[in-house]
Scaffold this motif. Structure first.
Motif, PDB file in Angstrom:
ATOM      1  N   LYS A  45       0.792  -1.335   0.301  1.00 42.38           N
ATOM      2  CA  LYS A  45       0.093   0.037   0.152  1.00 42.38           C
ATOM      3  C   LYS A  45       1.205   1.367  -0.069  1.00 42.38           C
ATOM      4  O   LYS A  45       1.662   1.301   0.858  1.00 42.38           O
ATOM      5  CB  LYS A  45      -1.004  -0.045   1.184  1.00 42.38           C
ATOM      6  N   ILE A  46       0.683   2.031  -0.730  1.00 50.19           N
ATOM      7  CA  ILE A  46       1.480   3.492  -1.145  1.00 50.19           C
ATOM      8  C   ILE A  46       0.679   4.609  -0.434  1.00 50.19           C
ATOM      9  O   ILE A  46      -0.850   4.618  -1.074  1.00 50.19           O
ATOM     10  CB  ILE A  46       1.740   3.588  -2.471  1.00 50.19           C
ATOM     11  N   LEU A  89       1.981  -9.627   6.626  1.00 52.79           N
ATOM     12  CA  LEU A  89       2.870  -8.457   5.786  1.00 52.79           C
ATOM     13  C   LEU A  89       3.849  -7.659   7.002  1.00 52.79           C
ATOM     14  O   LEU A  89       3.654  -8.008   8.054  1.00 52.79           O
ATOM     15  CB  LEU A  89       1.876  -7.310   5.349  1.00 52.79           C
ATOM     16  N   THR A  90       4.644  -6.883   6.427  1.00 49.81           N
ATOM     17  CA  THR A  90       5.516  -6.230   7.349  1.00 49.81           C
ATOM     18  C   THR A  90       5.512  -4.893   7.004  1.00 49.81           C
ATOM     19  O   THR A  90       4.742  -4.101   6.071  1.00 49.81           O
ATOM     20  CB  THR A  90       7.241  -6.461   7.026  1.00 49.81           C
ATOM     21  N   ARG A  91       6.220  -3.840   7.977  1.00 51.06           N
ATOM     22  CA  ARG A  91       6.138  -2.422   7.650  1.00 51.06           C
ATOM     23  C   ARG A  91       6.435  -2.339   6.381  1.00 51.06           C
ATOM     24  O   ARG A  91       5.975  -0.847   5.891  1.00 51.06           O
ATOM     25  CB  ARG A  91       6.785  -1.695   8.868  1.00 51.06           C
ATOM     26  N   ASP A  92       7.329  -2.886   5.864  1.00 55.57           N
ATOM     27  CA  ASP A  92       7.798  -2.493   4.477  1.00 55.57           C
ATOM     28  C   ASP A  92       6.925  -2.694   3.356  1.00 55.57           C
ATOM     29  O   ASP A  92       6.947  -2.141   2.174  1.00 55.57           O
ATOM     30  CB  ASP A  92       9.098  -3.272   3.983  1.00 55.57           C
ATOM     31  N   ASP A 130      12.464   0.721  -6.745  1.00 53.25           N
ATOM     32  CA  ASP A 130      13.439  -0.150  -5.841  1.00 53.25           C
ATOM     33  C   ASP A 130      12.909  -0.647  -4.570  1.00 53.25           C
ATOM     34  O   ASP A 130      13.064  -1.988  -4.612  1.00 53.25           O
ATOM     35  CB  ASP A 130      14.794   0.528  -5.180  1.00 53.25           C
ATOM     36  N   TRP A 131      12.182  -0.010  -3.998  1.00 50.91           N
ATOM     37  CA  TRP A 131      11.343  -0.261  -2.713  1.00 50.91           C
ATOM     38  C   TRP A 131      10.121  -1.423  -3.328  1.00 50.91           C
ATOM     39  O   TRP A 131      10.046  -2.443  -2.384  1.00 50.91           O
ATOM     40  CB  TRP A 131      10.699   0.723  -1.940  1.00 50.91           C
ATOM     41  N   VAL A 132       9.526  -1.149  -4.374  1.00 52.71           N
ATOM     42  CA  VAL A 132       8.395  -1.818  -4.703  1.00 52.71           C
ATOM     43  C   VAL A 132       9.015  -3.178  -5.292  1.00 52.71           C
ATOM     44  O   VAL A 132       8.610  -4.281  -4.995  1.00 52.71           O
ATOM     45  CB  VAL A 132       7.549  -1.222  -5.884  1.00 52.71           C
ATOM     46  N   GLU A 133      10.035  -3.388  -6.087  1.00 55.01           N
ATOM     47  CA  GLU A 133      10.764  -4.413  -6.589  1.00 55.01           C
ATOM     48  C   GLU A 133      11.186  -5.293  -5.388  1.00 55.01           C
ATOM     49  O   GLU A 133      11.136  -6.464  -5.477  1.00 55.01           O
ATOM     50  CB  GLU A 133      11.842  -4.163  -7.562  1.00 55.01           C
ATOM     51  N   ARG A 134      12.031  -4.745  -4.418  1.00 55.88           N
ATOM     52  CA  ARG A 134      12.427  -5.354  -3.432  1.00 55.88           C
ATOM     53  C   ARG A 134      11.312  -6.317  -2.530  1.00 55.88           C
ATOM     54  O   ARG A 134      11.478  -7.296  -2.256  1.00 55.88           O
ATOM     55  CB  ARG A 134      13.222  -4.548  -2.372  1.00 55.88           C
ATOM     56  N   VAL A 135      10.440  -5.351  -2.127  1.00 53.89           N
ATOM     57  CA  VAL A 135       9.288  -6.048  -1.455  1.00 53.89           C
ATOM     58  C   VAL A 135       8.462  -6.966  -1.959  1.00 53.89           C
ATOM     59  O   VAL A 135       7.871  -7.875  -1.634  1.00 53.89           O
ATOM     60  CB  VAL A 135       8.497  -4.717  -0.709  1.00 53.89           C
TER      61      VAL A 135
END
Length: 589
Positions: A45-46, A89-92, A130-135
């Motif tokens: 979720k953004i 899920l996690t905080r990320d 990068d954040w979206v791809e990592r998570v």
């Protein structure tokens, strides 16, 4: 699958016209449908606000603060994702503008950008991608498989200033991951206006035009409306929004939110997604596809039960944020899940706690009497968590009423603390009893500030996340209703969010009068986690928040106990009887 060298598929869910039209439910429903194919799904979720996380936001302003296992305080939509997808899920999995800017600024301070001018493009947009791809490649499912699909909900609406960096990041992201791995679902409003109730497509057309002007073209239109599409509306949207008619979906009001996946599936969204993302190429084993079929069968039965005319059980929820029920959305879902799993329909009487207080009788007698009528007429009483002094004495009165009149009671967090205060005052006869949260210099503090908590800052400083609770090794605890509801286990893991706790110095006095702390923290045994009152049909409270772990097909045990007690089925359930025997297909919990 991503874990086998294959690229994760990404589904972006954006919104247009107005916010709050159900992007989260559509994202969750889409994820559930993909799970019925046997796919492993995760979600992000953004939230485009500058706040680091949702922890400091008022529930009346933003709805419930949902807490994850790792202690992340996040948007309530992540609760929908966990409930629909049965993931942890996690905080990320919750991205905010504040998190992104903090990460970029920290990199700049370390010199990671080698003296270059740090800008929104490319540095902020790259950080988002990068954040979206990592998570999106981190497993959140019980089977440990890397995600096949990641669903990303973009908060706000197209055109918002604060959303602009995220829209631009997703425009770039579609090329980073490739055409076959990127799908955009745009959720828009088709209002019904005029005396004859005509559906209007212009708002959606304008929203899609704005989106296309920013470099993103929707693959699917999910159109919210009070009624199904009128004749010609789908074709009109198709023509002016440049999508095929089969890619336009009517998401009209239906019996319940649990019917949204059924509605989308009936209109063919699985076929559209399969074709657009080449899902057939994933070639899942037969046993995994079979698990998906089983999940869909269970979900349809659950939704069917929600639409049936079941016996009603009324629960009074006594809180301080009752003017916005989204403040208690997980509580509502936990009650609903528990009720439907034992063949009951839930009715909630919302009671503003301050309206129960004597001061309210003088200010507004009508509200005072209505509040007491709603509470006294309920089959059970629930006092949820909260912060601040307003309404505390009303919550104490609710706990007193439930105790004295043998009404089933469940207290959560502050709901546990007020019940302890009430018991210490009226059963133990202690004077000057209160919580130091509200009376720091009270004579007998029943609830005290936790010693390790930081008083200097607000965000992320509470006791947060999943913590173990150990059932006590004594005769009452071993035979307690609560432990039986949890299946007789020695230890449970539940999520916490609090700064205050029951004063351990008064526990012996409370237990000598019949208030037994059957569950304590597993580390020291000094923190009171669960109490149960003897000689009462169901008077239970927990310091943790059991509502965060409820699932449609697996309700929270203490909520289940409240509904069973309030509907007169608890003893039959505990003795092993099938309390859902008059339902055609019993759901497995």
């Amino acid at each position: 699958m991503a874990g086998n060298g294959k690229q994760t598929k990404y589904i972006i869910v954006s919104g247009g016209v107005i916010s709050g039209i159900g992007k989260g439910i559509i994202a969750s429903s889409t994820g559930l449908l993909l799970k019925t194919l046997g796919l492993t799904v995760t979600s992000i979720k953004i939230d485009p606000y500058l706040t680091i996380d949702a922890g400091t936001l008022s529930p009346l302003d933003h709805g419930e603060v949902f807490v994850l296992n790792d202690g992340g305080e996040v948007d309530l939509d992540l609760g929908n994702y966990e409930r629909y997808l049965n993931v942890e899920l996690t905080r990320d999995n919750n991205i905010t503008t504040g998190k992104i800017y903090r990460e970029v600024i920290d990199k700049e301070r370390r010199g990671d950008y080698l003296g270059k001018t740090v800008q929104v493009v490319p540095h902020i947009t790259n950080a988002i991608q990068d954040w979206v791809e990592r998570v999106g490649n981190i497993s959140t499912s019980e089977n440990g498989r890397a995600p096949d699909v990641c669903i990303v909900e973009l908060g706000g609406t197209v055109g918002d200033i604060e959303s602009a960096p995220f829209i631009e990041a997703m425009r770039q992201f579609q090329f980073r991951v490739g055409h076959d791995n990127f799908c955009l679902i745009h959720v828009s409003l088709v209002p019904v206006v005029g005396a004859v109730g005509e559906q209007k497509t212009k708002p959606t057309q304008a929203s899609v035009r704005d989106l296309r002007g920013l470099g993103l073209s929707p693959d699917i239109l999910a159109c919210r409306s009070a009624i199904p599409f009128e004749e010609g509306i789908r074709e009109k949207l198709s023509m002016f929004c440049q999508v095929s008619p089969k890619q336009v979906f009517s998401v009209h009001d239906c019996e319940s939110l649990y019917h949204v996946p059924i509605l989308l599936r009936q209109q063919g969204i699985i076929d559209v997604l399969t074709d657009r993302l080449k899902l057939n190429e994933l070639r899942l084993p037969a046993e995994i596809r079979s698990e998906g079929d089983k999940l869909w069968s269970q979900w349809r039965e659950f939704a069917r039960r929600r639409a049936r005319d079941l016996d009603q059980t009324t629960i009074a929820v006594v809180g301080k944020y009752t003017y916005l029920t989204d403040s208690y959305i997980s509580v509502v879902k936990a009650l609903e899940h528990a009720a439907l799993n034992v063949n009951r329909k839930i009715k909630i009487n919302w009671v503003e706690a301050s309206d129960l207080e004597e001061s309210s009788m003088h200010k507004d007698p009508l509200k005072y009497h209505e509040a007491w009528q709603h509470m006294c007429g309920a089959d059970g009483i629930l006092v949820p968590g909260g912060f601040g002094e307003r309404g505390v004495e009303g919550k104490i009165l609710a706990a007193k009423w439930a105790r004295e009149h043998k009404v089933p009671y469940l207290g959560i967090c502050l709901g546990m603390q007020v019940a302890v205060i009430e018991f210490a005052r009226n059963v133990c006869g202690m004077s000057g009893v209160h919580s130091t949260e509200f009376r720091e210099d009270c004579e007998n503090p029943a609830v005290i500030f936790m010693p390790e908590i930081d008083r200097s800052t607000m965000g992320g400083t509470m006791r947060l996340g999943s913590r173990p609770t150990k059932f006590q090794d004594n005769e009452f605890a071993r035979n307690s209703m609560t432990r039986k509801l949890y299946g007789g286990v020695d230890e449970v893991h539940e999520r916490h969010r609090h700064r205050y706790e029951v004063n351990p110095e008064i526990v012996k006095e409370l237990e000598s009068k019949g208030l037994h702390f059957v569950g304590r923290d597993a580390d020291t045994g000094e923190r009171m986690e669960i109490f149960e009152l003897e000689n009462h049909p169901y008077y239970v409270a927990a310091q943790y928040h059991p509502e965060y772990l409820t699932r449609p097909l697996s309700p929270s045990p203490v909520f289940l106990g409240l509904i069973l007690a309030a509907s007169g089925q608890l003893q039959a359930y505990l003795s092993g009887e099938d309390v859902s025997k008059d339902v055609d297909t019993k759901l497995k919990m």
